[in-house]
Design a protein around this motif. Structure first.
Motif, PDB file in Angstrom:
ATOM      1  N   VAL A 132       0.874  -1.167   0.000  1.00  0.00           N
ATOM      2  CA  VAL A 132       0.000   0.000   0.000  1.00  0.00           C
ATOM      3  C   VAL A 132       0.914   1.221   0.000  1.00  0.00           C
ATOM      4  N   VAL A 133       1.046   1.841  -1.170  1.00  0.00           N
ATOM      5  CA  VAL A 133       1.918   3.011  -1.343  1.00  0.00           C
ATOM      6  C   VAL A 133       1.027   4.232  -1.202  1.00  0.00           C
ATOM      7  N   ASP A 134       1.129   4.905  -0.048  1.00  0.00           N
ATOM      8  CA  ASP A 134       0.087   5.867   0.298  1.00  0.00           C
ATOM      9  C   ASP A 134       0.569   6.734   1.468  1.00  0.00           C
ATOM     10  N   SER A 135      -0.368   7.109   2.344  1.00  0.00           N
ATOM     11  CA  SER A 135      -0.082   8.009   3.469  1.00  0.00           C
ATOM     12  C   SER A 135       0.328   7.268   4.729  1.00  0.00           C
ATOM     13  N   GLY A 136       0.654   5.992   4.600  1.00  0.00           N
ATOM     14  CA  GLY A 136       0.986   5.175   5.756  1.00  0.00           C
ATOM     15  C   GLY A 136      -0.216   4.360   6.204  1.00  0.00           C
ATOM     16  N   GLY A 167       0.601  11.809  11.101  1.00  0.00           N
ATOM     17  CA  GLY A 167       0.051  13.097  10.722  1.00  0.00           C
ATOM     18  C   GLY A 167      -0.209  13.264   9.239  1.00  0.00           C
ATOM     19  N   ALA A 168       0.058  12.250   8.428  1.00  0.00           N
ATOM     20  CA  ALA A 168      -0.152  12.342   6.976  1.00  0.00           C
ATOM     21  C   ALA A 168      -1.571  11.991   6.557  1.00  0.00           C
ATOM     22  N   GLY A 169      -2.428  11.606   7.517  1.00  0.00           N
ATOM     23  CA  GLY A 169      -3.818  11.312   7.196  1.00  0.00           C
ATOM     24  C   GLY A 169      -4.123   9.826   7.180  1.00  0.00           C
ATOM     25  N   ASP A 170      -5.419   9.501   7.136  1.00  0.00           N
ATOM     26  CA  ASP A 170      -5.843   8.105   7.258  1.00  0.00           C
ATOM     27  C   ASP A 170      -6.218   7.469   5.918  1.00  0.00           C
ATOM     28  N   THR A 366     -11.565   0.980   7.680  1.00  0.00           N
ATOM     29  CA  THR A 366     -10.758   1.380   8.827  1.00  0.00           C
ATOM     30  C   THR A 366     -10.228   2.801   8.652  1.00  0.00           C
ATOM     31  N   ILE A 367     -10.192   3.559   9.739  1.00  0.00           N
ATOM     32  CA  ILE A 367      -9.594   4.889   9.721  1.00  0.00           C
ATOM     33  C   ILE A 367      -8.773   5.070  10.995  1.00  0.00           C
ATOM     34  N   VAL A 368      -8.085   6.183  11.075  1.00  0.00           N
ATOM     35  CA  VAL A 368      -7.375   6.542  12.304  1.00  0.00           C
ATOM     36  C   VAL A 368      -7.504   8.044  12.480  1.00  0.00           C
ATOM     37  N   ASP A 375      -0.290   8.784  20.353  1.00  0.00           N
ATOM     38  CA  ASP A 375      -1.637   8.343  20.704  1.00  0.00           C
ATOM     39  C   ASP A 375      -2.658   8.421  19.570  1.00  0.00           C
ATOM     40  N   PRO A 376      -2.403   7.802  18.420  1.00  0.00           N
ATOM     41  CA  PRO A 376      -3.440   7.747  17.387  1.00  0.00           C
ATOM     42  C   PRO A 376      -4.626   6.921  17.865  1.00  0.00           C
ATOM     43  N   VAL A 377      -5.802   7.188  17.297  1.00  0.00           N
ATOM     44  CA  VAL A 377      -7.034   6.528  17.705  1.00  0.00           C
ATOM     45  C   VAL A 377      -7.617   5.779  16.517  1.00  0.00           C
ATOM     46  N   ALA A 378      -7.789   4.471  16.662  1.00  0.00           N
ATOM     47  CA  ALA A 378      -8.372   3.659  15.605  1.00  0.00           C
ATOM     48  C   ALA A 378      -9.873   3.873  15.547  1.00  0.00           C
ATOM     49  N   GLY A 379     -10.421   3.843  14.332  1.00  0.00           N
ATOM     50  CA  GLY A 379     -11.853   4.008  14.173  1.00  0.00           C
ATOM     51  C   GLY A 379     -12.333   3.449  12.852  1.00  0.00           C
TER      52      GLY A 379
END
Length: 460
Positions: A132-136, A167-170, A366-368, A375-379
């Motif tokens: 997955v080549v993306d924002s992480g 910080g690069a987004g979900d 899935t998002i974060v 302290d990222p938050v899974a959602g």
């Protein structure tokens, strides 16, 4: 897509550029030029500094910026109003929100009144690897914790953090869930290939700039091929329709074509989203990259209108896909179309003028949140875009490779296209057709050869 082609300075004032080693010797590159990535697989250096210091001007190409292909619309599960229609029987479960997987009869998402086989009865993508080549990708998410290979994952940007979003987004986390969500404890989301292995290559940074450097991208994709990935999902692109004013885009196109050829030699396919500008890519003055580069597998987006709006249904999991205003294979209002589309897949659709719950027609995954280094938050949440369509195909690719580990990249691509079904609007919007997982897996399971994992897989 958004934005226009531009040179990326990497956030430190030094110009980013690309060097074609066919036009200049590596020994001629002065020490004042900082080589960021040696992409020897295609004879390119990603560099920063003064491009005029390179002794051959013809060897230098601007390192143009790419942007995420979406989302064009998004909505988080915890947002105000996410309850949607007032269900007599309670709010939909997360698995019930996955119209994209239900339509493909992917897995046992909930109990059904029949005993029909599902795709996952044949394969779940075991012993495969998807980049997955993306924002992480946030591997702390419960639905991705067992899917991400942290040892192989890497950061290709100029910041000092790891492969996670930082910080690069979900965007990349949402994409990864579509491919490999494991439906942890039966309360999450299910990916197309939940037993594949995700290699996260981050090419977006939280540093100023907002886009991804072409040099970082080329390096990340080339390394994915070298790491034995079966397929790379690249839900990223460039928007520019005046090539005469930006001739560097033609050089970039040629580099992607070299990269696609190299990836094929390593039996890897690069799956790319076609873009979200509702543009016909067929005219010669229109260039959508990298979709239109030869060898890149382009995916357009489709989606329903009306999923789960009817709160009077006695059995929504069975009937909800039969009472749509627009079926799931309807071209999304935003999708690019025409030349460059190989197949279409579920990317989500939307009409914000319609009732509360319109976002049910987007793709749920899935998002974060609070996705910085601390302290990222899974959602969970909804997004729509060709970015969400491409990973449907990347996951499908993993299913085929799990059944046919010795199949070439071209053979897998051909099988995906040959088993695709007709969709509204025809070839213009769907290329060879709309992704059909059941037909695809059924054909792939015929004449299976080999059962080795070639060192891949997460052992689940």
């Amino acid at each position: 897509m958004s934005g226009s082609a531009s040179a990326d300075d990497g956030g430190d004032g030094r110009t980013r550029f690309l060097i074609d080693l066919d036009d200049v010797s590596r020994d001629e590159i002065p020490d004042s030029v900082d080589v960021v990535h040696d992409i020897s697989q295609i004879g390119v250096l990603a560099a920063r500094g003064n491009p005029d210091a390179v002794p051959s001007a013809s060897a230098v190409t601007a390192d143009v910026t790419a942007y995420q292909d979406g989302p064009v619309e998004e909505h988080d599960e915890d947002s105000e109003g996410s309850g949607g229609p007032a269900w007599d029987s309670g709010a939909p479960t997360r698995t019930e929100l996955q119209w994209d997987k239900r339509d493909q009869r992917l897995g046992h998402l909930t109990e059904r009144p029949d005993n029909r086989r599902v795709v996952h009865d044949t394969t779940t993508g075991e012993a495969t690897r998807v980049a997955v080549v993306d924002s992480g990708v946030y591997d702390g998410h419960p639905d991705l914790a067992d899917a991400v290979n942290a040892d192989l994952s890497a950061n290709y940007t100029l910041d000092s953090w790891d492969f996670r979003p930082n910080g690069a987004g979900d965007h990349g986390t949402h994409v990864a869930g579509i491919i490999a969500g494991t439906n942890a404890d039966g309360e999450g989301v299910l990916g197309t290939a939940p037993d594949t292995e995700i290699v996260a290559h981050r090419v977006f940074s939280a540093l100023p700039g907002g886009g991804a450097s072409t040099g970082d991208i080329l390096a990340a994709l080339a390394d994915a091929a070298d790491k034995g990935c079966d397929v790379a999902n690249f839900s990223v692109g460039y928007t520019n329709y005046d090539v005469e004013e930006n001739p560097d885009l033609l050089d970039v196109k040629a580099m992607y074509e070299d990269l696609a050829e190299y990836a094929h030699e390593q039996d890897m396919t690069i799956v790319n989203s076609t873009g979200n500008d509702a543009v016909d890519m067929t005219p010669e003055d229109t260039l959508s990259l990298p979709t239109e580069a030869e060898g890149i597998f382009g995916v357009s987006a489709t989606g329903p209108i009306g999923y789960l709006w009817d709160d009077e249904q006695s059995s929504r999991e069975v009937k909800s896909l039969k009472t749509l205003d627009e079926p799931t294979a309807t071209p999304a209002s935003y999708t690019n179309y025409g030349a460059g589309v190989d197949v279409s897949a579920a990317g989500g659709n939307y009409d914000t003028d319609l009732p509360e719950g319109y976002y049910y027609d987007l793709v749920f995954s899935t998002i974060v949140t609070d996705d910085g280094t601390d302290d990222p938050v899974a959602g969970y949440g909804w997004k729509a875009g060709t970015s969400m369509a491409a990973p449907q195909v990347a996951g499908a690719y993993a299913l085929v490779r799990s059944l046919r580990p010795d199949a070439s990249a071209e053979a897998v691509e051909s099988l995906i296209k040959e088993t695709a079904r007709d969709g509204p609007g025809g070839e213009t919007y769907h290329g060879a057709g709309h992704l059909d997982l059941r037909r695809l897996v059924r054909e792939a399971s015929k004449g299976r050869k080999g059962n080795g994992n070639n060192g891949k897989g997460n052992g689940k």
